[in-house]
Design an enzyme around this catalytic site. Structure first.
Site: not given
Length: 273
Positions: A43, A109, A143
């Site tokens: 990331e 995200k 994540c």
């Protein structure tokens, strides 16, 4: 269907220095000594996980995305990593999947890590991405998404591989390792997790623990806290055989519109749907 060869790069990152990190990634990729279909980077691989988007975010035609496109074409494979992007005045933690044909697909995200203020800096995405690589269906996440099983749910075997790229801190490494295994088992798919190592600009340590896990929850690759480049193959026949022999996926909940159950003063339940 042929097997899928994947390469994982687990490395330290130079804090908020995109040019240095692009050079670092070039050095890692230069060490590849075999053909691969997919290279996976951590990331925010070009900056580290920073909230300094106002100074560091790049447009989609900026150096980081351009580098991803060029690298995919030069290596003749797909390359996945996330960068901070400014798009139409908003900032995104955006996963880029660059293909060898020069095209890119993106995923923003969905779950922003409020404990570090990510939700105050970046705009959350609202759609999933599925990438087809030689018939393999790949669904990438970023994540904190790992903690939310409904968002990653694999209804009707919509994907074969889930990828989680991360800057996941050492102090919650147990959560990282446990949830990667859980996502593989519950979704009956391969799971790839790529995390960083070292310390970021806030002094936060990262233990890596990048991994590849098969649909039964067994590790095919389990890295420690050392930087490294690892390449391995995923076997589609094994995936299909397991899904056929243990078809738990057929009994998965589809989560229709949820009913809201209220109790009135007498204790009688009323349903609003």
């Amino acid at each position: 269907m042929r097997d899928l060869t994947v390469s994982l790069i687990q490395t330290d990152l130079v804090w908020e220095n995109s040019q240095a990190n692009l050079a670092l990634m070039e050095d890692w990729i230069a060490r590849l000594d075999m053909r691969t279909d997919l290279i996976v980077l951590p990331e925010m691989f070009n900056t580290g996980f920073t909230m300094n988007a106002g100074d560091l975010a790049q447009p989609m035609n900026g150096p980081a995305v351009t580098w991803l496109k060029q690298t995919a074409m030069q290596t003749d494979c797909h390359v996945i990593g996330s960068v901070m992007v400014v798009d139409d005045g908003r900032h995104y933690n955006r996963l880029i999947c660059a293909g060898p044909d020069g095209n890119v697909l993106t995923y923003d995200k969905r779950h922003l890590f409020r404990m570090m203020g990510e939700d105050r800096v970046y705009t959350a995405g609202n759609s999933r991405l599925t990438v087809d690589i030689d018939g393999w269906r790949i669904r990438p996440f970023i994540c904190y998404d790992l903690r939310f099983p409904i968002w990653t749910r694999n209804l009707d075997n919509a994907y074969d591989v889930a990828i989680f790229i991360a800057n996941w801190p050492q102090k919650r490494a147990h959560h990282w390792k446990s949830l990667l295994v859980a996502r593989a088992i519950e979704n009956q798919c391969y799971v790839i997790g790529v995390n960083r190592v070292g310390r970021d600009g806030n002094g936060l340590p990262f233990s890596g623990d990048s991994a590849v896990i098969d649909p039964t929850g067994d590790y095919l690759l389990q890295q420690s806290d050392a930087p490294g480049l690892h390449t391995l193959s995923l076997h589609h026949a094994s995936l299909q055989e397991y899904r056929t022999s243990f078809p738990a996926w057929k009994d998965a909940d589809s989560f229709p519109q949820e009913s809201i159950i209220n109790c009135n003063d007498s204790g009688i339940q009323n349903s609003d749907s």
